[in-house]
Design a protein around this motif. Structure first.
Motif, PDB file in Angstrom:
ATOM      1  N   LEU A 245       1.013  -1.154  -0.227  1.00  0.00           N
ATOM      2  CA  LEU A 245       0.009   0.055   0.032  1.00  0.00           C
ATOM      3  C   LEU A 245       0.922   1.353   0.036  1.00  0.00           C
ATOM      4  O   LEU A 245       0.423   2.309  -0.558  1.00  0.00           O
ATOM      5  N   ARG A 246       1.926   1.169   0.720  1.00  0.00           N
ATOM      6  CA  ARG A 246       2.727   2.357   0.643  1.00  0.00           C
ATOM      7  C   ARG A 246       3.879   2.237  -0.621  1.00  0.00           C
ATOM      8  O   ARG A 246       3.886   3.690  -1.080  1.00  0.00           O
ATOM      9  N   GLU A 247       4.067   1.362  -1.154  1.00  0.00           N
ATOM     10  CA  GLU A 247       4.922   1.390  -2.545  1.00  0.00           C
ATOM     11  C   GLU A 247       3.941   1.598  -3.753  1.00  0.00           C
ATOM     12  O   GLU A 247       4.649   2.276  -4.834  1.00  0.00           O
ATOM     13  N   LEU A 248       2.527   1.490  -3.514  1.00  0.00           N
ATOM     14  CA  LEU A 248       1.954   1.375  -4.998  1.00  0.00           C
ATOM     15  C   LEU A 248       1.810   2.734  -5.747  1.00  0.00           C
ATOM     16  O   LEU A 248       2.041   2.868  -6.971  1.00  0.00           O
ATOM     17  N   PRO A 249       1.537   3.794  -4.859  1.00  0.00           N
ATOM     18  CA  PRO A 249       1.328   5.277  -5.523  1.00  0.00           C
ATOM     19  C   PRO A 249       2.728   5.637  -6.359  1.00  0.00           C
ATOM     20  O   PRO A 249       2.773   6.240  -7.412  1.00  0.00           O
ATOM     21  N   ASP A 250       3.927   5.360  -5.489  1.00  0.00           N
ATOM     22  CA  ASP A 250       5.356   5.719  -6.371  1.00  0.00           C
ATOM     23  C   ASP A 250       5.312   5.122  -7.355  1.00  0.00           C
ATOM     24  O   ASP A 250       5.893   5.506  -8.429  1.00  0.00           O
TER      25      ASP A 250
END
Length: 307
Positions: A162-167
């Motif tokens: 969830l933290r890595e997906l936007p970047d």
């Protein structure tokens, strides 16, 4: 006569010493010879015997023990336990060394170890009821311990995804808009990032290289995660691939939505802080504050009444 007697006794003692030294040297040489023979036999032993001695403790003891408990664990877990455990392993990212058989056998070994620990710990308390509760609690904790470990790994992996997906989607968007194809952009993201999302992109590319379609590879990546944002992204890309929608446009929309969702999650967690801090405030901070503020006044009042 006395002199001859003393001389004779000395000769007898000298003979005894010489015989004892000869026997000890023979024994030592025999021991050395036997040791050298044992070393030579171990050196020239067949390869199968030396491999058995060179194996680690886990290979010689733990693995056979797991194999013996595997059948019993399968009977306890049920018929569909293998599919459920395999699903959990996929969601956890397939930790190295963890297989369905290892999880099943670890549940039995953990139950036995937990039962023994519970019985030993229960001996410290009086009463058969307390000891029975300790033994049952250790048994349950040991049996469900591997499941708890997998649940924790699944939760940590989902949070990291969830933290890595936007970047990652931002990088995909920039790469596609700069002229790269979708597959090349995914490879660029997998090469320049680390973590479970990079591993999923790399696995998707490998599946596509062995002949699987892009839509099937994307669906497989979505099924291996339990993150709603990840499944939404996979669904959008599958639809874009099916209907021929420009990938750059879809990625731009997905990138914007992911940034909005990330901001909303941050605001949601910020709103939860006052609620979460209420219990520590009531039970930990306020009592100490009352003691520090009201303590001197209480002591003064007690001194006044005692006087």
């Amino acid at each position: 006569m006395t002199l001859l007697f003393i001389l004779g006794m000395g000769m007898v003692l000298l003979a005894i010493v010489l015989v004892a030294s000869a026997l000890s040297s023979t024994t030592q040489s025999g021991g050395v010879t036997r040791s050298l023979a044992v070393l030579e036999a171990m050196t020239n032993a067949p390869k199968e015997l030396t491999e058995e001695l060179d194996r680690s403790f886990a290979e010689r003891v733990l693995e056979p023990l797991q194999q013996r408990t595997l059948g019993f664990g399968r009977r306890l877990s049920g018929a569909d336990s293998a599919d459920r455990i395999r699903r959990k392993l996929d969601l956890a990212g397939n930790p190295p060394g963890w297989t369905v058989d290892r999880v099943t056998s670890s549940k039995v070994l953990g139950a036995v170890a937990g039962l023994v620990f519970g019985i030993v710990f229960g001996l410290m308390f009086d009463g058969s009821g307390t000891r029975l509760i300790m033994a049952a609690g250790g048994l349950a904790l040991g049996f469900f311990g591997p499941n708890l470990y997998l649940y924790q790994k699944v939760h940590e992996r989902a949070e990291q995804l969830l933290r890595e997906l936007p970047d990652a989607i931002d990088l995909l968007t920039i790469s596609v808009e700069s002229g790269l194809g979708f597959d090349a952009a995914v490879q660029q993201v997998a090469r320049n990032t680390e973590g479970p999302l990079s591993e999923e992109f790399s696995r998707m590319l490998r599946e596509m290289q062995i002949g699987q379609g892009r839509a099937e590879a994307l669906r497989g990546m979505g099924e291996r995660t339990n993150v709603p944002d990840m499944r939404s992204f996979v669904g959008a890309m599958v639809q874009a691939d099916s209907f021929g929608i420009p990938v750059a446009q879809v990625l731009r929309v997905q990138s914007s939505e992911m940034r909005v969702k990330r901001r909303q999650r941050a605001e949601e967690k910020a709103q939860q802080v006052p609620v979460k801090i209420t219990i520590p405030l009531i039970f930990c901070i306020l009592p100490t504050l009352f003691i520090a503020v009201m303590g001197p006044a209480v002591i003064s009042i007690m001194d006044s009444f005692s006087g």
